[in-house]
Design a protein around this motif. Sequence first.
Motif, PDB file in Angstrom:
ATOM      1  N   PHE A  72       0.844  -1.184   0.000  1.00  0.00           N
ATOM      2  CA  PHE A  72       0.000   0.000   0.000  1.00  0.00           C
ATOM      3  C   PHE A  72       0.882   1.237   0.000  1.00  0.00           C
ATOM      4  CE2 PHE A  72      -2.325  -3.270   2.465  1.00  0.00           C
ATOM      5  CZ  PHE A  72      -3.353  -3.489   1.572  1.00  0.00           C
ATOM      6  N   LYS A  73       0.263   2.372  -0.281  1.00  0.00           N
ATOM      7  CA  LYS A  73       0.939   3.663  -0.160  1.00  0.00           C
ATOM      8  C   LYS A  73       0.446   4.322   1.119  1.00  0.00           C
ATOM      9  CE  LYS A  73       1.458   4.371  -5.079  1.00  0.00           C
ATOM     10  NZ  LYS A  73       0.807   4.886  -6.256  1.00  0.00           N
ATOM     11  N   GLN A  74       1.323   5.035   1.760  1.00  0.00           N
ATOM     12  CA  GLN A  74       0.953   5.768   2.969  1.00  0.00           C
ATOM     13  C   GLN A  74      -0.254   6.650   2.663  1.00  0.00           C
ATOM     14  OE1 GLN A  74       4.109   8.246   4.446  1.00  0.00           O
ATOM     15  NE2 GLN A  74       2.968   8.868   6.234  1.00  0.00           N
ATOM     16  N   GLY A  75      -1.247   6.592   3.530  1.00  0.00           N
ATOM     17  CA  GLY A  75      -2.459   7.383   3.362  1.00  0.00           C
ATOM     18  C   GLY A  75      -3.624   6.604   2.780  1.00  0.00           C
ATOM     19  N   GLU A  76      -3.379   5.424   2.233  1.00  0.00           N
ATOM     20  CA  GLU A  76      -4.477   4.637   1.670  1.00  0.00           C
ATOM     21  C   GLU A  76      -5.381   4.104   2.784  1.00  0.00           C
ATOM     22  OE1 GLU A  76      -4.172   2.148  -2.130  1.00  0.00           O
ATOM     23  OE2 GLU A  76      -2.174   1.954  -1.231  1.00  0.00           O
ATOM     24  N   THR A  77      -6.691   4.193   2.548  1.00  0.00           N
ATOM     25  CA  THR A  77      -7.671   3.568   3.435  1.00  0.00           C
ATOM     26  C   THR A  77      -8.208   2.358   2.688  1.00  0.00           C
ATOM     27  OG1 THR A  77      -8.229   5.629   4.542  1.00  0.00           O
ATOM     28  CG2 THR A  77      -9.858   3.855   4.667  1.00  0.00           C
ATOM     29  N   VAL A  78      -8.007   1.200   3.285  1.00  0.00           N
ATOM     30  CA  VAL A  78      -8.287  -0.069   2.615  1.00  0.00           C
ATOM     31  C   VAL A  78      -9.470  -0.779   3.267  1.00  0.00           C
ATOM     32  CG1 VAL A  78      -7.313  -2.314   1.971  1.00  0.00           C
ATOM     33  CG2 VAL A  78      -5.838  -0.280   2.051  1.00  0.00           C
ATOM     34  N   HIS A  79     -10.397  -1.201   2.414  1.00  0.00           N
ATOM     35  CA  HIS A  79     -11.486  -2.066   2.862  1.00  0.00           C
ATOM     36  C   HIS A  79     -11.038  -3.497   2.576  1.00  0.00           C
ATOM     37  CE1 HIS A  79     -15.757  -3.811   2.158  1.00  0.00           C
ATOM     38  NE2 HIS A  79     -15.320  -4.081   3.374  1.00  0.00           N
ATOM     39  N   PHE A  80     -10.799  -4.262   3.633  1.00  0.00           N
ATOM     40  CA  PHE A  80     -10.443  -5.666   3.490  1.00  0.00           C
ATOM     41  C   PHE A  80     -11.721  -6.483   3.480  1.00  0.00           C
ATOM     42  CE2 PHE A  80      -6.567  -3.926   5.309  1.00  0.00           C
ATOM     43  CZ  PHE A  80      -5.573  -4.585   4.604  1.00  0.00           C
ATOM     44  N   VAL A  81     -11.931  -7.242   2.414  1.00  0.00           N
ATOM     45  CA  VAL A  81     -13.011  -8.208   2.331  1.00  0.00           C
ATOM     46  C   VAL A  81     -12.334  -9.549   2.604  1.00  0.00           C
ATOM     47  CG1 VAL A  81     -14.737  -9.293   0.852  1.00  0.00           C
ATOM     48  CG2 VAL A  81     -14.281  -6.827   0.652  1.00  0.00           C
ATOM     49  N   ILE A  82     -12.752 -10.214   3.669  1.00  0.00           N
ATOM     50  CA  ILE A  82     -12.039 -11.395   4.153  1.00  0.00           C
ATOM     51  C   ILE A  82     -12.958 -12.609   4.058  1.00  0.00           C
ATOM     52  CG2 ILE A  82     -10.710 -12.332   6.063  1.00  0.00           C
ATOM     53  CD1 ILE A  82     -10.793  -9.220   7.028  1.00  0.00           C
ATOM     54  N   ARG A  83     -12.586 -13.536   3.185  1.00  0.00           N
ATOM     55  CA  ARG A  83     -13.398 -14.730   2.952  1.00  0.00           C
ATOM     56  C   ARG A  83     -12.753 -15.938   3.616  1.00  0.00           C
ATOM     57  NH1 ARG A  83     -14.353 -12.558  -2.684  1.00  0.00           N
ATOM     58  NH2 ARG A  83     -16.415 -11.633  -2.439  1.00  0.00           N
ATOM     59  N   ASN A  84     -13.517 -16.614   4.441  1.00  0.00           N
ATOM     60  CA  ASN A  84     -13.048 -17.832   5.088  1.00  0.00           C
ATOM     61  C   ASN A  84     -13.570 -19.010   4.281  1.00  0.00           C
ATOM     62  OD1 ASN A  84     -12.476 -20.039   6.670  1.00  0.00           O
ATOM     63  ND2 ASN A  84     -13.207 -19.123   8.571  1.00  0.00           N
ATOM     64  N   LYS A  85     -12.687 -19.654   3.524  1.00  0.00           N
ATOM     65  CA  LYS A  85     -13.082 -20.798   2.707  1.00  0.00           C
ATOM     66  C   LYS A  85     -12.931 -22.118   3.457  1.00  0.00           C
ATOM     67  CE  LYS A  85     -12.427 -18.714  -1.770  1.00  0.00           C
ATOM     68  NZ  LYS A  85     -11.882 -18.858  -3.118  1.00  0.00           N
ATOM     69  N   GLY A  86     -12.563 -22.035   4.724  1.00  0.00           N
ATOM     70  CA  GLY A  86     -12.342 -23.244   5.512  1.00  0.00           C
ATOM     71  C   GLY A  86     -13.566 -23.669   6.297  1.00  0.00           C
ATOM     72  N   LYS A  87     -13.356 -24.696   7.116  1.00  0.00           N
ATOM     73  CA  LYS A  87     -14.404 -25.226   7.987  1.00  0.00           C
ATOM     74  C   LYS A  87     -14.154 -24.835   9.438  1.00  0.00           C
ATOM     75  CE  LYS A  87     -15.216 -28.970   4.902  1.00  0.00           C
ATOM     76  NZ  LYS A  87     -16.171 -29.713   4.402  1.00  0.00           N
ATOM     77  N   LEU A  88     -13.087 -24.049   9.666  1.00  0.00           N
ATOM     78  CA  LEU A  88     -12.733 -23.576  10.997  1.00  0.00           C
ATOM     79  C   LEU A  88     -12.870 -22.063  11.064  1.00  0.00           C
ATOM     80  CD1 LEU A  88      -9.348 -25.512  11.395  1.00  0.00           C
ATOM     81  CD2 LEU A  88     -11.565 -26.162  12.374  1.00  0.00           C
ATOM     82  N   LEU A  89     -13.073 -21.539  12.257  1.00  0.00           N
ATOM     83  CA  LEU A  89     -13.032 -20.099  12.488  1.00  0.00           C
ATOM     84  C   LEU A  89     -11.609 -19.612  12.222  1.00  0.00           C
ATOM     85  CD1 LEU A  89     -14.232 -17.422  13.734  1.00  0.00           C
ATOM     86  CD2 LEU A  89     -13.360 -18.272  15.917  1.00  0.00           C
ATOM     87  N   HIS A  90     -11.465 -18.507  11.508  1.00  0.00           N
ATOM     88  CA  HIS A  90     -10.169 -17.871  11.275  1.00  0.00           C
ATOM     89  C   HIS A  90     -10.339 -16.379  11.547  1.00  0.00           C
ATOM     90  CE1 HIS A  90      -8.167 -21.372   9.658  1.00  0.00           C
ATOM     91  NE2 HIS A  90      -9.168 -21.570   8.821  1.00  0.00           N
ATOM     92  N   GLU A  91      -9.203 -15.690  11.635  1.00  0.00           N
ATOM     93  CA  GLU A  91      -9.245 -14.251  11.843  1.00  0.00           C
ATOM     94  C   GLU A  91      -8.088 -13.587  11.122  1.00  0.00           C
ATOM     95  OE1 GLU A  91      -8.959 -13.596  16.065  1.00  0.00           O
ATOM     96  OE2 GLU A  91      -6.871 -14.162  16.128  1.00  0.00           O
ATOM     97  N   LEU A  92      -8.252 -12.302  10.891  1.00  0.00           N
ATOM     98  CA  LEU A  92      -7.189 -11.465  10.349  1.00  0.00           C
ATOM     99  C   LEU A  92      -6.881 -10.420  11.411  1.00  0.00           C
ATOM    100  CD1 LEU A  92      -5.503 -10.367   7.830  1.00  0.00           C
ATOM    101  CD2 LEU A  92      -7.368  -8.755   7.604  1.00  0.00           C
TER     102      LEU A  92
END
Length: 166
Positions: A72-92
């Motif tokens: 990223f570049k300094q100053g960017e505001t990022v919307h993270f879309v986070i898809r869990n394709k597994g069968k377990l709980l995950h986190e970012l």
Amino acid sequence: MKKFHFVVAAILTLGASTAAIAHGEDPHAGKTMPGPKEQKAWGIAGDTKSVTRTVTLTMDDNMRFTPDKLSFKQGETVHFVIRNKGKLLHELVIGTQKELDEHAAMMLKFPAMEHDEPYMAHVSAGKTGGLIWTFNRPGEFDFACLIAGHYQAGMVGKISVAAVAR
């Protein structure tokens, strides 16, 4: 009577702190959690109207993120879309290597520990979650899944934020 009030207050306090660390069935999984806008070494919570870029990440039970390197570049505001394709709980969880190491160690000791910060997203199996983050400081940062055992299995990634001349 004073002793009774003290005991009740102690129980209520203990109950409140216990509730704060209980992950349970993860009622916050898949939600973008509002939180305090606190400046961190890796940036600050962003808001929807400031988003300049959307990045989709996937997580799976192979304990990997795709992609696992982001720039990223300094100053960017990022919307993270986070898809869990597994069968377990995950986190970012976004942070510095040191902070992620410390938090991962706590998660091993207290696997049911709840943690909700604007730089974290918990995503249930088969679901999609997200977070919005402003990278207002340049540097090399990290992201990981800190659920007990996942971090240790290599569920990590790198973030590079390039300085912008002002």
